[in-house]
Design an enzyme around this catalytic site. Structure first.
Site, PDB file in Angstrom:
ATOM      1  N   TYR A 131       0.894  -1.292  -0.066  1.00 46.41           N
ATOM      2  CA  TYR A 131      -0.060   0.047   0.132  1.00 46.41           C
ATOM      3  C   TYR A 131       0.856   1.189  -0.029  1.00 46.41           C
ATOM      4  CZ  TYR A 131      -4.625  -2.151   0.785  1.00 46.41           C
ATOM      5  OH  TYR A 131      -5.973  -2.889   0.708  1.00 46.41           O
ATOM      6  N   SER A 132       1.632   1.464   1.188  1.00 53.79           N
ATOM      7  CA  SER A 132       2.337   2.670   1.400  1.00 53.79           C
ATOM      8  C   SER A 132       3.394   2.855   0.361  1.00 53.79           C
ATOM      9  CB  SER A 132       3.032   2.906   2.729  1.00 53.79           C
ATOM     10  OG  SER A 132       2.158   2.912   3.716  1.00 53.79           O
ATOM     11  N   SER A 166       5.956  -4.806   5.829  1.00 52.61           N
ATOM     12  CA  SER A 166       6.321  -5.688   6.908  1.00 52.61           C
ATOM     13  C   SER A 166       6.393  -7.013   6.368  1.00 52.61           C
ATOM     14  CB  SER A 166       5.109  -5.732   7.710  1.00 52.61           C
ATOM     15  OG  SER A 166       5.028  -4.249   8.453  1.00 52.61           O
ATOM     16  N   GLU A 249      -9.345  -5.387   8.874  1.00 51.37           N
ATOM     17  CA  GLU A 249      -8.399  -5.164   9.913  1.00 51.37           C
ATOM     18  C   GLU A 249      -8.853  -4.493  11.367  1.00 51.37           C
ATOM     19  OE1 GLU A 249      -3.902  -3.038  10.157  1.00 51.37           O
ATOM     20  OE2 GLU A 249      -5.513  -2.095   9.044  1.00 51.37           O
ATOM     21  N   ASN A 372      -1.870  10.301  12.732  1.00 53.04           N
ATOM     22  CA  ASN A 372      -3.012  11.056  13.591  1.00 53.04           C
ATOM     23  C   ASN A 372      -3.634  11.882  12.949  1.00 53.04           C
ATOM     24  OD1 ASN A 372      -2.675   9.476  16.095  1.00 53.04           O
ATOM     25  ND2 ASN A 372      -1.605  11.314  17.302  1.00 53.04           N
ATOM     26  N   GLU A 373      -3.091  12.798  12.176  1.00 49.15           N
ATOM     27  CA  GLU A 373      -3.742  13.879  11.399  1.00 49.15           C
ATOM     28  C   GLU A 373      -4.610  13.287  10.366  1.00 49.15           C
ATOM     29  OE1 GLU A 373       0.334  15.225  12.390  1.00 49.15           O
ATOM     30  OE2 GLU A 373      -0.575  13.468  11.883  1.00 49.15           O
TER      31      GLU A 373
END
Length: 401
Positions: A131-132, A166, A249, A372-373
């Site tokens: 994904y990232s 990961s 998830e 968090n944002e």
């Protein structure tokens, strides 16, 4: 036997199986392989997952038709609780079992299910998540990895880069979100592909973390290929499939994670008693806050389990990631303080180094899987339905939401 008695009998069965099998050569795996410790005993943990499979303790919530046990939600919770209580190690097959598998059951073709689900159940095929990207971490819709259809072979050809992948070095397959429509932007024009890693055109490079381990990787695609049969959904539906997968998830897969958090909190209490820091009022108060926060986390997760089987989230589900990541970061700070002045010194004692790992690794928790944002914007937009101009501008680090 009533339902409560059946559940207690099942709890006894799980606990007994763990006592009988998590010993001998597997004894060293107790409480290993969690976040920040993923590079512990990878070969033996794979063997352990095959031991679980032999006892039919993998994919326990999957329908029996796909190799699972078809357990009720209550029994799945019991299984995760007893597994963690016994010190069951982290699963290298976690992404296949809890994310990709349910996604294929909901959206995959019959041939995809027949090809990929048995290997996940057996603990013989392992998956990682593509994904990232360097320029599209929390902003997943900004992915720039490209996929084009080779009209000659019928294969999809992939070029681009994924990051923070990961356990890519321990996996045979990766599920990839890529852009398949030239000129498309945002959520449009994406594709969800299942891609073999062992092929020309794929390079996996480890990323060494502050903990000293290398559980994360960069994955580079340079003309990598996958069959047209390995598209989940239709080309252009990649965002829908990707979001459904993330929905899976936020549920039962996190019950076990919270039990591991409970073990870490127990290690914090033990360290505080041994170091004498449990006599410090502020440490005692923070331990009490951590315990209460863990209970809130657990019960809120239980509320989310009423969601659909398609990966859709209840409103309560949107706050889980924000809550646990801030809670765990605070636990990491508490862990180091509970160790006292010697917390900054490396000593070859696993209970101590584990808490040091928790402190170091938990620094990333408020970044991984959405910062968090971004999480606060998601909560405002999807859970609360707030218009853009009313959304939080300066996110707080407060753990209570």
């Amino acid at each position: 036997m009533n339902l409560a008695e059946q559940d207690e009998a099942f709890r006894t069965e799980v606990a007994q199986w763990m006592r009988d099998h998590l010993r001998g050569k597997f004894e060293c795996l107790r409480h290993r392989g969690g976040a920040g410790d993923e590079d512990a005993f990878p070969a033996l943990r794979k063997e352990w997952e095959q031991e679980l499979a032999a006892g039919k303790w993998t994919c326990v919530g999957w329908p029996q038709a796909y190799g699972g046990r078809g357990l009720s939600v209550a029994q799945q919770i019991i299984f995760h609780e007893e597994y963690a209580r016994a010190g069951g190690p982290g699963h290298i097959g976690h992404l296949g079992e809890t994310l990709l598998g349910p996604t294929l059951i909901a959206y995959g073709t019959p041939s995809q299910k027949a090809r990929f689900l048995p290997g996940i159940v057996a603990g013989t095929e392992y998956w990682c998540q593509g994904y990232s990207e360097p320029g599209a971490g929390s902003d997943l819709a900004n992915v720039q990895t490209r996929a084009r259809l080779d009209q000659t072979t019928g294969e999809w050809v992939i070029d681009g880069q994924k990051v923070w992948t990961s356990l890519a070095h321990e996996s045979q397959w990766i599920f990839v979100v890529a852009r398949c429509e030239p000129g498309s932007q945002g959520h449009k024009g994406l594709i969800f592909l299942l891609v073999p890693l062992d092929q020309p055109g794929v390079e996996v490079r480890p990323i060494r973390q502050i903990t000293g381990s290398c559980e994360f990787n960069e994955v580079f695609f340079d003309g990598a290929r996958t069959s047209a049969e390995n598209v989940v959904g239709e080309p252009g539906e990649g965002w829908k499939i990707a979001m459904a997968l993330l929905g899976f998830e936020r549920g039962l897969s996190w019950i076990g994670m919270q039990m591991h958090f409970e073990h870490q909190l127990q290690l914090v209490c033990k360290a505080a008693r041994e170091a004498g820091t449990d006599k410090i009022p502020s440490i005692r108060a923070r331990i009490a806050d951590a315990w209460m926060g863990l209970k809130v986390m657990h019960y809120n997760t239980l509320r989310t389990l009423a969601g659909g089987q398609d990966g859709s989230l209840t409103r309560e589900g949107y706050i889980i990631k924000y809550y646990w990541s801030n809670w765990h970061r605070d636990l990491g700070k508490l862990a180091l303080d509970a160790l006292g002045p010697e917390g900054d010194i490396f000593i070859d004692d696993f209970s101590r180094t584990r808490l040091q790992q928790v402190f170091l690794f938990s620094r990333s928790d408020t970044i991984v899987a959405g910062t968090n944002e971004v999480q606060l914007n998601i909560i405002a937009e999807r859970a609360l339905g707030m218009p853009k101009e009313m959304r939080p501008q300066k996110p707080t680090t407060e753990t209570r939401v």
